[in-house]
Design a protein around this motif. Structure first.
Motif, PDB file in Angstrom:
ATOM      1  N   GLY A  40       0.857  -1.281   0.203  1.00 58.92           N
ATOM      2  CA  GLY A  40      -0.059   0.091  -0.078  1.00 58.92           C
ATOM      3  C   GLY A  40       0.780   1.215  -0.082  1.00 58.92           C
ATOM      4  O   GLY A  40       0.407   2.205  -0.602  1.00 58.92           O
ATOM      5  N   GLU A  96      -9.906   0.074   8.298  1.00 57.55           N
ATOM      6  CA  GLU A  96      -9.275  -0.879   7.789  1.00 57.55           C
ATOM      7  C   GLU A  96      -7.886  -0.239   6.870  1.00 57.55           C
ATOM      8  O   GLU A  96      -8.277   1.008   6.382  1.00 57.55           O
ATOM      9  CB  GLU A  96     -10.257  -1.429   6.877  1.00 57.55           C
ATOM     10  CG  GLU A  96     -11.202  -2.573   7.694  1.00 57.55           C
ATOM     11  CD  GLU A  96     -12.167  -3.401   6.849  1.00 57.55           C
ATOM     12  OE1 GLU A  96     -12.346  -4.492   7.122  1.00 57.55           O
ATOM     13  OE2 GLU A  96     -12.437  -2.875   5.762  1.00 57.55           O
ATOM     14  N   LEU A  97      -7.096  -1.014   6.880  1.00 53.92           N
ATOM     15  CA  LEU A  97      -5.929  -0.695   6.123  1.00 53.92           C
ATOM     16  C   LEU A  97      -5.519  -1.377   4.990  1.00 53.92           C
ATOM     17  O   LEU A  97      -5.510  -2.565   4.805  1.00 53.92           O
ATOM     18  CB  LEU A  97      -4.686  -0.701   7.273  1.00 53.92           C
ATOM     19  CG  LEU A  97      -3.324  -0.670   6.554  1.00 53.92           C
ATOM     20  CD1 LEU A  97      -3.100   0.609   6.167  1.00 53.92           C
ATOM     21  CD2 LEU A  97      -2.270  -0.996   7.845  1.00 53.92           C
TER      22      LEU A  97
HETATM   23  C1  LIG Z   1      -1.225  17.613  -8.820  1.00 52.66           C
HETATM   24  C2  LIG Z   1      -2.299  16.421  -8.412  1.00 52.66           C
HETATM   25  C3  LIG Z   1      -2.853  15.587  -9.260  1.00 52.66           C
HETATM   26  C4  LIG Z   1      -3.669  14.533  -8.973  1.00 52.66           C
HETATM   27  N1  LIG Z   1      -4.240  13.818  -9.945  1.00 52.66           N
HETATM   28  C5  LIG Z   1      -5.054  12.898  -9.570  1.00 52.66           C
HETATM   29  C6  LIG Z   1      -5.860  11.986 -10.335  1.00 52.66           C
HETATM   30  O1  LIG Z   1      -5.822  12.219 -11.521  1.00 52.66           O
HETATM   31  N2  LIG Z   1      -6.539  10.986 -10.073  1.00 52.66           N
HETATM   32  C7  LIG Z   1      -6.637  10.630  -8.664  1.00 52.66           C
HETATM   33  O2  LIG Z   1      -7.205   9.701  -8.294  1.00 52.66           O
HETATM   34  N3  LIG Z   1      -5.805  11.543  -7.878  1.00 52.66           N
HETATM   35  C8  LIG Z   1      -5.345  12.448  -8.006  1.00 52.66           C
HETATM   36  N4  LIG Z   1      -4.630  12.991  -7.229  1.00 52.66           N
HETATM   37  C9  LIG Z   1      -4.792  12.846  -5.955  1.00 52.66           C
HETATM   38  C10 LIG Z   1      -3.675  12.142  -5.019  1.00 52.66           C
HETATM   39  O3  LIG Z   1      -2.529  12.734  -5.018  1.00 52.66           O
HETATM   40  C11 LIG Z   1      -3.518  10.568  -5.400  1.00 52.66           C
HETATM   41  O4  LIG Z   1      -4.688   9.762  -5.589  1.00 52.66           O
HETATM   42  C12 LIG Z   1      -2.645   9.671  -4.777  1.00 52.66           C
HETATM   43  O5  LIG Z   1      -2.299   8.616  -5.408  1.00 52.66           O
HETATM   44  C13 LIG Z   1      -2.964   9.588  -3.162  1.00 52.66           C
HETATM   45  O6  LIG Z   1      -1.963   8.923  -2.581  1.00 52.66           O
HETATM   46  P1  LIG Z   1      -1.362   9.350  -1.296  1.00 52.66           P
HETATM   47  O7  LIG Z   1      -0.553   8.456  -0.693  1.00 52.66           O
HETATM   48  O8  LIG Z   1      -0.657  10.788  -1.424  1.00 52.66           O
HETATM   49  O9  LIG Z   1      -2.617   9.598  -0.583  1.00 52.66           O
HETATM   50  P2  LIG Z   1      -2.752  10.449   0.965  1.00 52.66           P
HETATM   51  O10 LIG Z   1      -2.893  11.912   0.704  1.00 52.66           O
HETATM   52  O11 LIG Z   1      -1.756   9.900   1.838  1.00 52.66           O
HETATM   53  O12 LIG Z   1      -4.331   9.591   1.462  1.00 52.66           O
HETATM   54  C14 LIG Z   1      -5.481   9.669   0.612  1.00 52.66           C
HETATM   55  C15 LIG Z   1      -6.560   8.832   1.274  1.00 52.66           C
HETATM   56  O13 LIG Z   1      -6.319   7.680   1.451  1.00 52.66           O
HETATM   57  C16 LIG Z   1      -6.032   7.149   2.708  1.00 52.66           C
HETATM   58  N5  LIG Z   1      -5.020   5.991   2.704  1.00 52.66           N
HETATM   59  C17 LIG Z   1      -3.737   6.322   2.399  1.00 52.66           C
HETATM   60  N6  LIG Z   1      -2.988   5.156   2.306  1.00 52.66           N
HETATM   61  C18 LIG Z   1      -3.904   4.172   2.848  1.00 52.66           C
HETATM   62  C19 LIG Z   1      -3.864   2.926   2.989  1.00 52.66           C
HETATM   63  N7  LIG Z   1      -2.724   2.088   2.797  1.00 52.66           N
HETATM   64  N8  LIG Z   1      -5.183   1.980   3.464  1.00 52.66           N
HETATM   65  C20 LIG Z   1      -6.161   2.733   3.768  1.00 52.66           C
HETATM   66  N9  LIG Z   1      -6.304   4.053   3.612  1.00 52.66           N
HETATM   67  C21 LIG Z   1      -5.196   4.883   3.131  1.00 52.66           C
HETATM   68  C22 LIG Z   1      -5.819   8.225   3.637  1.00 52.66           C
HETATM   69  O14 LIG Z   1      -6.210   8.345   5.232  1.00 52.66           O
HETATM   70  C23 LIG Z   1      -6.802   9.587   2.895  1.00 52.66           C
HETATM   71  O15 LIG Z   1      -8.009   9.067   3.310  1.00 52.66           O
HETATM   72  C24 LIG Z   1      -3.802  14.178  -7.408  1.00 52.66           C
HETATM   73  C25 LIG Z   1      -3.169  15.041  -6.663  1.00 52.66           C
HETATM   74  C26 LIG Z   1      -2.272  16.081  -7.060  1.00 52.66           C
HETATM   75  C27 LIG Z   1      -1.527  16.937  -5.927  1.00 52.66           C
END
Ligand SMILES: Cc1cc2nc3c(=O)[nH]c(=O)nc-3n(C[C@H](O)[C@H](O)[C@H](O)COP(=O)(O)OP(=O)(O)OC[C@H]3O[C@@H](n4cnc5c(N)ncnc54)[C@H](O)[C@@H]3O)c2cc1C
Length: 294
Positions: A66, A172-173
């Motif tokens: 994850g 849940e993770l």
């Molecule tokens: C410039 C930009 C463009 C983006 N474009 C897109 C796009 O086109 N499509 C899209 O879908 N998203 C997009 N995003 C949103 C996001 O950045 C992505 O979806 C990214 O993959 C989220 O991952 P993260 O690890 O940063 O999540 P986080 O910001 O750390 O968490 C997001 C959510 O997931 C939960 N979470 C994180 N990891 C887990 C886990 N292992 N188990 C359970 N829950 C968890 C967190 O509690 C939170 O609710 C974009 C963001 C930016 C800044």
């Protein structure tokens, strides 16, 4: 960034992953740090401290943690598969040829891709979250850790249940996704459409042949971004009429209905009618690409 919280805990053991009242998991933070703090969230539990191996592959298949970043996904599993359709892309991991394209579909800057995680993308459940389309096409299951110390498996194709809705209970993770070895050597294809070249994906179709290709195989197609939750359809090679019939069932009611949450998605990145037309075109292209045996 608007991060008004009280605590950040770094998880190092499974016990640390049990959320306390008001806490949420933190993956890469690229979403959490770019939005107002979700209602009721007063603390974060940083999963990157768990130190999970980002990915591994063995005789049972591919495992992706994850916490695997999108950059690690491309440079690791993505590098094992050749480009889909390219001569020579016939190896045991050729299904992974669509990894790079699926990550590119997110149109993230390299800086964001270095931090954003697979788990975060899946857990958000956004229609344009391309990890669902990638791993559903690869027949993957998500391994979910429950807060009482157990785990359960959910097909990735069923994990996202609506726009921003996922089948994860509170606390849940998403520990990892597992791609079975049998899927890794199969042919895959990818298509996407957006209103502008660097715009958010409005329609995405991923596909995979079962049984190694050839006229006796089936073609599985996963439609995402244009629908609130992934829609999976399966047809025989060349069955364009059947594919049309299934796509007509999106938004239909009763016996003809296709997809758990019927209807086409609408936001500023595309109207439902345009998304439906794009999805149909892309799905036929994928069926054409995968329908011939190689
Ligand atoms: C410039 C930009 C463009 C983006 N474009 C897109 C796009 O086109 N499509 C899209 O879908 N998203 C997009 N995003 C949103 C996001 O950045 C992505 O979806 C990214 O993959 C989220 O991952 P993260 O690890 O940063 O999540 P986080 O910001 O750390 O968490 C997001 C959510 O997931 C939960 N979470 C994180 N990891 C887990 C886990 N292992 N188990 C359970 N829950 C968890 C967190 O509690 C939170 O609710 C974009 C963001 C930016 C800044």
């Amino acid at each position: 960034m608007d991060l008004d919280i009280n605590t950040v805990r770094i998880a190092r053991t499974r016990d640390d992953c049990v959320l306390r009242p008001g806490e949420a998991f933190l993956g890469g933070g690229t979403f959490l740090y770019s939005e107002p703090v979700p209602a009721g969230v007063t603390g974060l539990v940083d999963l990157t401290g768990m130190g999970w191996e980002p990915w591994s592959v063995d005789g049972s298949g591919l495992r992706v943690a994850g916490t695997c970043t999108l950059e690690e996904l491309v440079s690791g599993p993505g590098s094992l598969g050749g480009s889909p359709g390219a001569p020579g892309a016939q190896g045991p991991y050729r299904a992974l040829g669509i990894v790079r394209e699926c990550v590119s579909a997110l149109t993230l800057s390299p800086k964001v891709a270095r931090t954003a995680t697979v788990g975060g993308n899946l857990a958000l459940g956004l229609p344009a979250g391309s990890m669902a389309g990638l791993f559903a096409a690869l027949d993957a299951v998500a391994v979910v850790w429950t807060p009482v110390g157990g785990s359960r498996e959910v097909p990735v194709s069923a994990l996202v249940t609506g726009a921003g809705l996922v089948g994860l209970a509170p606390s849940e993770l998403l520990r990892e996704v597992r791609v079975p070895a049998a899927a890794l050597g199969q042919r895959t294809a990818f298509r996407r459409a957006a209103l502008t070249p660097n715009g958010r994906t409005a329609a995405m179709v991923t596909g995979r042949t079962s049984a190694g290709g050839g006229v006796s195989s089936r073609v599985l197609l996963v439609l995402t971004a244009s629908v609130p939750a992934p829609v999976v359809v399966e047809v025989a090679p060349g069955e364009h009429g059947e594919l049309d019939r299934l796509i007509d069932g999106i938004g239909a009611v009763g016996a003809d209905a296709v997809g758990a949450d019927a209807g086409w998605f609408e936001d500023t990145h595309g109207t439902p009618a345009w998304r439906a037309a794009m999805t149909r075109r892309l799905a036929h292209e994928v069926l054409d690409e995968l329908g011939g045996g190689v």
